[in-house]
Design a protein around this motif. Structure first.
Motif, PDB file in Angstrom:
ATOM      1  N   LEU A   1     -11.743  -0.901   0.800  1.00  0.00           N
ATOM      2  CA  LEU A   1     -10.870  -1.585   1.745  1.00  0.00           C
ATOM      3  C   LEU A   1      -9.498  -1.852   1.134  1.00  0.00           C
ATOM      4  CD1 LEU A   1     -10.418  -3.047   4.434  1.00  0.00           C
ATOM      5  CD2 LEU A   1     -11.521  -5.065   3.440  1.00  0.00           C
ATOM      6  N   ALA A   2      -9.493  -2.199  -0.143  1.00  0.00           N
ATOM      7  CA  ALA A   2      -8.238  -2.534  -0.800  1.00  0.00           C
ATOM      8  C   ALA A   2      -7.354  -1.319  -1.035  1.00  0.00           C
ATOM      9  CB  ALA A   2      -8.519  -3.237  -2.133  1.00  0.00           C
ATOM     10  N   PHE A   3      -7.939  -0.235  -1.515  1.00  0.00           N
ATOM     11  CA  PHE A   3      -7.152   0.906  -1.978  1.00  0.00           C
ATOM     12  C   PHE A   3      -7.320   2.172  -1.144  1.00  0.00           C
ATOM     13  CE2 PHE A   3      -7.621  -1.860  -5.691  1.00  0.00           C
ATOM     14  CZ  PHE A   3      -6.297  -2.001  -6.065  1.00  0.00           C
TER      15      PHE A   3
ATOM     16  N   ASN B   1      -4.768  -4.998  -0.184  1.00  0.00           N
ATOM     17  CA  ASN B   1      -4.392  -3.841   0.632  1.00  0.00           C
ATOM     18  C   ASN B   1      -2.917  -3.873   1.022  1.00  0.00           C
ATOM     19  OD1 ASN B   1      -3.995  -2.588   3.510  1.00  0.00           O
ATOM     20  ND2 ASN B   1      -5.791  -1.564   2.640  1.00  0.00           N
ATOM     21  N   VAL B   2      -2.423  -5.050   1.407  1.00  0.00           N
ATOM     22  CA  VAL B   2      -1.039  -5.141   1.877  1.00  0.00           C
ATOM     23  C   VAL B   2      -0.056  -5.434   0.758  1.00  0.00           C
ATOM     24  CG1 VAL B   2      -1.729  -5.835   4.196  1.00  0.00           C
ATOM     25  CG2 VAL B   2      -1.286  -7.586   2.477  1.00  0.00           C
ATOM     26  N   SER B   3      -0.532  -5.494  -0.478  1.00  0.00           N
ATOM     27  CA  SER B   3       0.369  -5.760  -1.599  1.00  0.00           C
ATOM     28  C   SER B   3       0.320  -4.641  -2.634  1.00  0.00           C
ATOM     29  CB  SER B   3       0.029  -7.106  -2.250  1.00  0.00           C
ATOM     30  OG  SER B   3      -1.358  -7.176  -2.571  1.00  0.00           O
ATOM     31  N   TRP B   4      -0.836  -4.420  -3.250  1.00  0.00           N
ATOM     32  CA  TRP B   4      -0.985  -3.384  -4.273  1.00  0.00           C
ATOM     33  C   TRP B   4      -1.617  -2.103  -3.746  1.00  0.00           C
ATOM     34  CZ3 TRP B   4      -3.954  -7.122  -8.018  1.00  0.00           C
ATOM     35  CH2 TRP B   4      -3.049  -8.050  -8.559  1.00  0.00           C
ATOM     36  N   GLY B   5      -2.301  -2.164  -2.614  1.00  0.00           N
ATOM     37  CA  GLY B   5      -3.219  -1.105  -2.241  1.00  0.00           C
ATOM     38  C   GLY B   5      -2.739  -0.155  -1.167  1.00  0.00           C
ATOM     39  N   ALA B   6      -3.656   0.179  -0.251  1.00  0.00           N
ATOM     40  CA  ALA B   6      -3.418   1.240   0.730  1.00  0.00           C
ATOM     41  C   ALA B   6      -2.427   0.847   1.819  1.00  0.00           C
ATOM     42  CB  ALA B   6      -4.758   1.642   1.374  1.00  0.00           C
ATOM     43  N   ASP B   7      -2.261  -0.465   2.051  1.00  0.00           N
ATOM     44  CA  ASP B   7      -1.300  -0.996   3.025  1.00  0.00           C
ATOM     45  C   ASP B   7      -1.516  -0.429   4.427  1.00  0.00           C
ATOM     46  OD1 ASP B   7       0.674  -2.386   4.235  1.00  0.00           O
ATOM     47  OD2 ASP B   7       2.274  -1.769   2.898  1.00  0.00           O
ATOM     48  N   MET B   8      -2.573  -0.879   5.078  1.00  0.00           N
ATOM     49  CA  MET B   8      -2.877  -0.447   6.438  1.00  0.00           C
ATOM     50  C   MET B   8      -1.818  -0.918   7.430  1.00  0.00           C
ATOM     51  SD  MET B   8      -7.012  -1.130   6.624  1.00  0.00           S
ATOM     52  CE  MET B   8      -6.778  -2.894   6.460  1.00  0.00           C
ATOM     53  N   LEU B   9      -1.052  -1.958   7.051  1.00  0.00           N
ATOM     54  CA  LEU B   9      -0.091  -2.552   7.976  1.00  0.00           C
ATOM     55  C   LEU B   9       1.335  -2.118   7.694  1.00  0.00           C
ATOM     56  CD1 LEU B   9      -1.621  -6.140   7.994  1.00  0.00           C
ATOM     57  CD2 LEU B   9      -1.909  -4.375   9.713  1.00  0.00           C
ATOM     58  N   LYS B  10       1.492  -1.022   6.951  1.00  0.00           N
ATOM     59  CA  LYS B  10       2.837  -0.549   6.595  1.00  0.00           C
ATOM     60  C   LYS B  10       3.661  -0.279   7.849  1.00  0.00           C
ATOM     61  CE  LYS B  10       5.010   2.388   3.132  1.00  0.00           C
ATOM     62  NZ  LYS B  10       5.368   1.233   2.319  1.00  0.00           N
TER      63      LYS B  10
ATOM     64  N   ASP C   1       3.782  -6.049   6.786  1.00  0.00           N
ATOM     65  CA  ASP C   1       3.954  -5.192   5.611  1.00  0.00           C
ATOM     66  C   ASP C   1       4.637  -6.014   4.513  1.00  0.00           C
ATOM     67  OD1 ASP C   1       4.313  -3.183   3.795  1.00  0.00           O
ATOM     68  OD2 ASP C   1       5.822  -2.104   4.961  1.00  0.00           O
ATOM     69  N   ILE C   2       3.959  -6.189   3.380  1.00  0.00           N
ATOM     70  CA  ILE C   2       4.485  -7.015   2.295  1.00  0.00           C
ATOM     71  C   ILE C   2       5.183  -6.137   1.269  1.00  0.00           C
ATOM     72  CG2 ILE C   2       3.877  -8.589   0.411  1.00  0.00           C
ATOM     73  CD1 ILE C   2       1.556  -9.568   2.026  1.00  0.00           C
ATOM     74  N   GLU C   3       6.471  -6.390   1.035  1.00  0.00           N
ATOM     75  CA  GLU C   3       7.223  -5.676   0.013  1.00  0.00           C
ATOM     76  C   GLU C   3       7.404  -6.537  -1.241  1.00  0.00           C
ATOM     77  OE1 GLU C   3      10.805  -4.512   1.905  1.00  0.00           O
ATOM     78  OE2 GLU C   3       9.827  -3.069   3.254  1.00  0.00           O
ATOM     79  N   MET C   4       6.676  -7.624  -1.303  1.00  0.00           N
ATOM     80  CA  MET C   4       6.718  -8.533  -2.444  1.00  0.00           C
ATOM     81  C   MET C   4       6.354  -7.813  -3.738  1.00  0.00           C
ATOM     82  SD  MET C   4       4.097 -11.745  -2.922  1.00  0.00           S
ATOM     83  CE  MET C   4       2.683 -10.627  -2.811  1.00  0.00           C
ATOM     84  N   TYR C   5       7.086  -8.119  -4.823  1.00  0.00           N
ATOM     85  CA  TYR C   5       6.712  -7.596  -6.133  1.00  0.00           C
ATOM     86  C   TYR C   5       5.850  -8.636  -6.834  1.00  0.00           C
ATOM     87  CZ  TYR C   5       6.787  -5.432 -10.694  1.00  0.00           C
ATOM     88  OH  TYR C   5       6.393  -4.839 -11.863  1.00  0.00           O
ATOM     89  N   ASP C   6       4.692  -8.190  -7.301  1.00  0.00           N
ATOM     90  CA  ASP C   6       3.756  -9.113  -7.963  1.00  0.00           C
ATOM     91  C   ASP C   6       2.945  -8.313  -8.971  1.00  0.00           C
ATOM     92  OD1 ASP C   6       2.295 -11.328  -8.622  1.00  0.00           O
ATOM     93  OD2 ASP C   6       1.226 -11.498  -6.720  1.00  0.00           O
ATOM     94  N   LEU C   7       3.461  -8.203 -10.187  1.00  0.00           N
ATOM     95  CA  LEU C   7       2.883  -7.323 -11.194  1.00  0.00           C
ATOM     96  C   LEU C   7       1.376  -7.495 -11.333  1.00  0.00           C
ATOM     97  CD1 LEU C   7       3.097  -5.336 -13.632  1.00  0.00           C
ATOM     98  CD2 LEU C   7       3.410  -7.385 -15.067  1.00  0.00           C
ATOM     99  N   ALA C   8       0.930  -8.717 -11.616  1.00  0.00           N
ATOM    100  CA  ALA C   8      -0.489  -8.941 -11.911  1.00  0.00           C
ATOM    101  C   ALA C   8      -1.095 -10.074 -11.113  1.00  0.00           C
ATOM    102  CB  ALA C   8      -0.675  -9.192 -13.410  1.00  0.00           C
TER     103      ALA C   8
END
Length: 391
Positions: A67-69, A127-136, A141-148
């Protein structure tokens, strides 16, 4: 050996090594929480931490990762190493929550929530931050940068904890007649051990999130990320010590360590971007926020035995904002939008799920069970059977 093969092997080993450091955070959370609760609740806290690791990890393996990726693919390193690295993160969201509701939470309903968090809630945030982003392409759609994961991990766990405290309530006798009953930690050595294990685990947490180490440029990036992570922790610990001494003329080791953890949470969003001095300021602010937030939450009667709201939620927000303030390439408004979307989604969904589970199996142990201790009522095994139980 081909250069591409060598890089694949090195990066796979790097992922596995970083994952191992992160897994050290499991006993880190367990020892920290075991030291901060009363002796009659230690076995329950330890059991909860083990259950979180097992349930959340299996839920992520069977449902959450896909689901995430969106799939099981990797060309730069082994997909199994990539999965193990990502799996190491998932339980931390519930570890953050479990410490904040310790001494009155029952294990079975918390395990059910852990299953849902590992399979659905956390993977959707990923999903909407690091992953597959179904809501792009949509507003979500989150464009936030969040390394870890200042937001993706720490604030997610913090928002879930806030919802849980509102559903479960405070410990027996914590707030009476308008006064706050101080409940001291039971084992300071365990607190120190747990916090330092978390600190060490953070090097894999942030350093591993760079993703690769198989070139000079990337090796420098990993080393810089780990150095900045450590610097923020040092600054957070120092400012907490100074503030506590100025206010009380005493050095409170539990607050010093939480100050360090606050600095570590805050630097997590963009440790790879900062120069060697900015993490000092970010850590100083993070440690100070912990010192001021702990009594604030108590005034609001939000009973958090380990200070997780102050460390993870407050500093998750600060760290994500700091990335937008101090890094030119990162949009401040994108950071704000990410914080709001993740916060609203996680809090509302967690609150609804917690209410639903609570209807089936009560999260909060009754006052009599709390008086006897969660070890007796939930585990049947006391951590310190020869000690007189504190009430």
């Amino acid at each position: 050996m081909l250069e591409a093969d060598f890089k694949y092997i090195i990066d796979t080993f790097f992922m596995l090594f970083a994952m191992t450091l992160i897994i050290f955070m499991v006993p880190g959370f367990a020892m920290l929480e075991a030291g901060l609760v009363r002796t009659k609740n230690v076995s329950s806290v330890l059991t909860t931490n083990v259950m979180i690791y097992t349930v959340a990890s299996l839920a992520f393996l069977l449902f959450g990762y896909q689901l995430a990726f969106g799939g099981w693919e990797s060309t730069s390193s082994s997909i199994w190493a990539v999965f193990m690295f990502q799996m190491a993160f998932v339980g931390k969201t519930v570890n953050i929550m479990s410490g904040g509701v310790s001494e009155r939470v029952r294990i079975i309903p918390l395990a059910i929530f852990t299953l849902i968090m590992g399979a659905v809630i956390y993977p959707l945030v990923v999903n909407v931050s690091w992953g597959a982003d179904m809501l792009k392409g949509t507003f979500l759609d989150i464009e936030m940068y969040d390394l870890a994961g200042s937001t993706v991990i720490h604030s997610t766990g913090g928002w879930a904890l806030l919802a849980a405290i509102m559903v479960i309530g405070s410990r027996r006798g914590r707030y009476q007649d308008g006064k706050i009953k101080v409940i001291p930690a039971s084992n300071i050595p365990l607190v120190v051990l747990g916090a330092l294990l978390l600190w060490i685990g953070w090097f894999g947490f942030n350093g591993g999130s760079v993703g690769t180490i198989s070139s000079i440029e990337k090796a420098d990036a990993v080393a810089k990320t780990i150095m900045n992570t450590n610097t923020a922790g040092l600054a957070g610990a120092l400012v907490a010590a100074l503030l506590m001494y100025v206010r009380y003329k005493l050095f409170d080791i539990t607050m010093i360590l939480n100050g360090a953890l606050g600095g570590l949470v805050a630097i997590t969003a963009a440790a790879n971007y900062y120069d060697m001095f900015t993490p000092i300021f970010i850590g100083l602010v993070g440690g100070a926020l912990v010192v001021f937030a702990v009594p604030m939450f108590d005034k609001l009667k939000l009973d958090d035995p380990v200070g997780a709201l102050s460390v993870h939620l407050v500093n998750g927000i600060w760290g994500t904002l700091a990335a937008g303030i101090f890094v030119e390439e990162i949009s401040f408004m994108a950071q704000v939008k990410g914080i709001l979307i993740v916060g609203v989604f996680t809090f509302i969904v967690s609150f609804v799920v917690l209410i639903a589970i609570n209807k089936i199996s009560a999260f909060r142990a009754d006052d009599e069970a709390q008086l006897m201790g969660m070890d007796i009522n939930e585990c049947g095994v006391e951590a310190y059977p020869e000690f007189k139980r504190a009430i």
